[in-house]
Write a protein that holds these residues in place. Sequence first.
Motif, PDB file in Angstrom:
ATOM      1  N   ILE A  60       0.864  -1.172   0.000  1.00 27.04           N
ATOM      2  CA  ILE A  60       0.000   0.000   0.000  1.00 27.04           C
ATOM      3  C   ILE A  60       0.898   1.218   0.000  1.00 27.04           C
ATOM      4  CG2 ILE A  60      -1.662   1.331   1.340  1.00 27.04           C
ATOM      5  CD1 ILE A  60      -2.769  -1.250   2.393  1.00 27.04           C
ATOM      6  N   THR A  61       0.541   2.190  -0.827  1.00 23.61           N
ATOM      7  CA  THR A  61       1.272   3.440  -0.862  1.00 23.61           C
ATOM      8  C   THR A  61       0.288   4.586  -0.710  1.00 23.61           C
ATOM      9  OG1 THR A  61       2.948   2.508  -2.323  1.00 23.61           O
ATOM     10  CG2 THR A  61       2.813   4.907  -2.215  1.00 23.61           C
ATOM     11  N   VAL A  62       0.541   5.439   0.247  1.00 24.37           N
ATOM     12  CA  VAL A  62      -0.242   6.656   0.436  1.00 24.37           C
ATOM     13  C   VAL A  62       0.758   7.796   0.486  1.00 24.37           C
ATOM     14  CG1 VAL A  62      -1.824   7.909   1.930  1.00 24.37           C
ATOM     15  CG2 VAL A  62      -2.043   5.427   1.718  1.00 24.37           C
ATOM     16  N   GLY A  63       0.690   8.658  -0.504  1.00 21.53           N
ATOM     17  CA  GLY A  63       1.676   9.721  -0.598  1.00 21.53           C
ATOM     18  C   GLY A  63       3.052   9.126  -0.799  1.00 21.53           C
ATOM     19  N   GLN A  64       3.986   9.460   0.065  1.00 21.59           N
ATOM     20  CA  GLN A  64       5.346   8.942  -0.044  1.00 21.59           C
ATOM     21  C   GLN A  64       5.623   7.799   0.921  1.00 21.59           C
ATOM     22  OE1 GLN A  64       7.819  12.413   0.389  1.00 21.59           O
ATOM     23  NE2 GLN A  64       7.601  12.965  -1.756  1.00 21.59           N
ATOM     24  N   VAL A  65       4.580   7.317   1.612  1.00 21.11           N
ATOM     25  CA  VAL A  65       4.745   6.237   2.571  1.00 21.11           C
ATOM     26  C   VAL A  65       4.258   4.939   1.934  1.00 21.11           C
ATOM     27  CG1 VAL A  65       4.075   5.351   4.831  1.00 21.11           C
ATOM     28  CG2 VAL A  65       4.425   7.806   4.509  1.00 21.11           C
ATOM     29  N   SER A  66       5.080   3.897   2.018  1.00 21.74           N
ATOM     30  CA  SER A  66       4.743   2.608   1.440  1.00 21.74           C
ATOM     31  C   SER A  66       4.933   1.509   2.474  1.00 21.74           C
ATOM     32  CB  SER A  66       5.633   2.336   0.225  1.00 21.74           C
ATOM     33  OG  SER A  66       5.325   1.092  -0.335  1.00 21.74           O
ATOM     34  N   VAL A  67       4.009   0.538   2.478  1.00 21.10           N
ATOM     35  CA  VAL A  67       4.093  -0.618   3.361  1.00 21.10           C
ATOM     36  C   VAL A  67       3.904  -1.851   2.496  1.00 21.10           C
ATOM     37  CG1 VAL A  67       3.054  -1.820   5.324  1.00 21.10           C
ATOM     38  CG2 VAL A  67       3.125   0.670   5.303  1.00 21.10           C
ATOM     39  N   SER A  68       4.740  -2.875   2.705  1.00 24.90           N
ATOM     40  CA  SER A  68       4.629  -4.123   1.959  1.00 24.90           C
ATOM     41  C   SER A  68       4.338  -5.265   2.920  1.00 24.90           C
ATOM     42  CB  SER A  68       5.927  -4.414   1.204  1.00 24.90           C
ATOM     43  OG  SER A  68       6.167  -3.412   0.252  1.00 24.90           O
ATOM     44  N   TYR A  69       3.578  -6.259   2.423  1.00 26.86           N
ATOM     45  CA  TYR A  69       3.202  -7.420   3.225  1.00 26.86           C
ATOM     46  C   TYR A  69       3.619  -8.693   2.506  1.00 26.86           C
ATOM     47  CZ  TYR A  69       0.141  -4.016   5.462  1.00 26.86           C
ATOM     48  OH  TYR A  69      -0.353  -2.921   6.098  1.00 26.86           O
ATOM     49  N   ASN A  70       3.781  -9.759   3.243  1.00 32.65           N
ATOM     50  CA  ASN A  70       4.029 -11.070   2.669  1.00 32.65           C
ATOM     51  C   ASN A  70       2.687 -11.636   2.245  1.00 32.65           C
ATOM     52  OD1 ASN A  70       4.605 -13.683   2.005  1.00 32.65           O
ATOM     53  ND2 ASN A  70       5.646 -14.187   3.916  1.00 32.65           N
ATOM     54  N   ALA A  71       2.315 -11.477   1.000  1.00 37.03           N
ATOM     55  CA  ALA A  71       0.995 -11.869   0.515  1.00 37.03           C
ATOM     56  C   ALA A  71       0.787 -13.372   0.549  1.00 37.03           C
ATOM     57  CB  ALA A  71       0.777 -11.347  -0.901  1.00 37.03           C
ATOM     58  N   GLY A  72       1.834 -14.150   0.536  1.00 40.46           N
ATOM     59  CA  GLY A  72       1.684 -15.599   0.528  1.00 40.46           C
ATOM     60  C   GLY A  72       1.580 -16.214   1.905  1.00 40.46           C
ATOM     61  N   ALA A  73       1.650 -15.417   2.938  1.00 32.79           N
ATOM     62  CA  ALA A  73       1.699 -15.953   4.297  1.00 32.79           C
ATOM     63  C   ALA A  73       0.396 -16.595   4.739  1.00 32.79           C
ATOM     64  CB  ALA A  73       2.096 -14.858   5.280  1.00 32.79           C
ATOM     65  N   VAL A  74      -0.742 -16.061   4.346  1.00 32.32           N
ATOM     66  CA  VAL A  74      -2.035 -16.578   4.780  1.00 32.32           C
ATOM     67  C   VAL A  74      -2.814 -17.009   3.549  1.00 32.32           C
ATOM     68  CG1 VAL A  74      -4.156 -16.049   6.004  1.00 32.32           C
ATOM     69  CG2 VAL A  74      -2.023 -15.001   6.735  1.00 32.32           C
ATOM     70  N   THR A  75      -3.156 -18.292   3.465  1.00 25.39           N
ATOM     71  CA  THR A  75      -3.829 -18.781   2.271  1.00 25.39           C
ATOM     72  C   THR A  75      -5.195 -19.381   2.534  1.00 25.39           C
ATOM     73  OG1 THR A  75      -2.703 -20.906   2.481  1.00 25.39           O
ATOM     74  CG2 THR A  75      -1.649 -19.226   1.085  1.00 25.39           C
ATOM     75  N   SER A  76      -5.573 -19.603   3.795  1.00 24.29           N
ATOM     76  CA  SER A  76      -6.882 -20.180   4.069  1.00 24.29           C
ATOM     77  C   SER A  76      -7.362 -19.762   5.448  1.00 24.29           C
ATOM     78  CB  SER A  76      -6.816 -21.709   3.982  1.00 24.29           C
ATOM     79  OG  SER A  76      -5.978 -22.209   4.999  1.00 24.29           O
ATOM     80  N   GLY A  77      -8.632 -20.017   5.710  1.00 23.95           N
ATOM     81  CA  GLY A  77      -9.216 -19.717   7.004  1.00 23.95           C
ATOM     82  C   GLY A  77      -9.680 -18.281   7.117  1.00 23.95           C
ATOM     83  N   VAL A  78     -10.119 -17.922   8.314  1.00 20.29           N
ATOM     84  CA  VAL A  78     -10.652 -16.586   8.577  1.00 20.29           C
ATOM     85  C   VAL A  78      -9.611 -15.520   8.292  1.00 20.29           C
ATOM     86  CG1 VAL A  78     -11.566 -15.072  10.368  1.00 20.29           C
ATOM     87  CG2 VAL A  78     -12.283 -17.454  10.282  1.00 20.29           C
ATOM     88  N   ALA A  79      -8.374 -15.742   8.700  1.00 17.78           N
ATOM     89  CA  ALA A  79      -7.331 -14.743   8.499  1.00 17.78           C
ATOM     90  C   ALA A  79      -7.116 -14.443   7.024  1.00 17.78           C
ATOM     91  CB  ALA A  79      -6.031 -15.195   9.149  1.00 17.78           C
ATOM     92  N   ALA A  80      -7.325 -15.429   6.154  1.00 21.80           N
ATOM     93  CA  ALA A  80      -7.154 -15.198   4.717  1.00 21.80           C
ATOM     94  C   ALA A  80      -8.150 -14.161   4.229  1.00 21.80           C
ATOM     95  CB  ALA A  80      -7.316 -16.501   3.948  1.00 21.80           C
ATOM     96  N   GLY A  81      -9.373 -14.187   4.731  1.00 23.72           N
ATOM     97  CA  GLY A  81     -10.373 -13.189   4.345  1.00 23.72           C
ATOM     98  C   GLY A  81      -9.982 -11.801   4.790  1.00 23.72           C
ATOM     99  N   PHE A  82      -9.427 -11.685   5.975  1.00 25.40           N
ATOM    100  CA  PHE A  82      -9.012 -10.382   6.473  1.00 25.40           C
ATOM    101  C   PHE A  82      -7.755  -9.884   5.778  1.00 25.40           C
ATOM    102  CE2 PHE A  82     -11.504 -11.605  10.369  1.00 25.40           C
ATOM    103  CZ  PHE A  82     -12.544 -10.733  10.109  1.00 25.40           C
ATOM    104  N   SER A  83      -6.979 -10.781   5.192  1.00 28.65           N
ATOM    105  CA  SER A  83      -5.760 -10.353   4.508  1.00 28.65           C
ATOM    106  C   SER A  83      -6.062  -9.656   3.187  1.00 28.65           C
ATOM    107  CB  SER A  83      -4.822 -11.540   4.277  1.00 28.65           C
ATOM    108  OG  SER A  83      -5.338 -12.408   3.288  1.00 28.65           O
ATOM    109  N   ALA A  84      -7.324  -9.562   2.821  1.00 26.52           N
ATOM    110  CA  ALA A  84      -7.708  -8.904   1.571  1.00 26.52           C
ATOM    111  C   ALA A  84      -7.586  -7.383   1.647  1.00 26.52           C
ATOM    112  CB  ALA A  84      -9.128  -9.295   1.182  1.00 26.52           C
TER     113      ALA A  84
END
Length: 122
Positions: A77-101
């Motif tokens: 995610i980038t807002v202005g000049q601030v950027s944050v990156s996530y490990n998109a492959g870390a969560v692939t199933s279960g409730v947490a996968a829905g929240f990782s969207a």
Amino acid sequence: MALWTAADVITFAPEFVNVPIPLINKFIGLADLQIGDLWGDRARHAGILLTAHLMTVHKIKDTGGAAGTGVGPVQSITVGQVSVSYNAGAVTSGVAAGFSASAYGVEFDRLSRLLVAGIAVV
């Protein structure tokens, strides 16, 4: 009745600034159904996060093309000049996968885990 307002959601997630208030209120209503008394002092924060998450995964956005509008695991995610990156492959199933969207869902999931941990300690 929700403890948070459309103005709270917009303040926390400014990418929704041009979304009509009645539409934000519909998503507040959906989120409010899922935030109960167990949340205590965290209910308002959780509600704002869940509302922003639901709006994000339903592709509700203003026409300015703000960050966090896609569906699927958040990669960055980038807002202005601030950027944050996530490990998109870390969560692939279960409730947490829905929240990782969305970044808001990731934070909501973290907050909900604190709630469950607090209940288990009591």
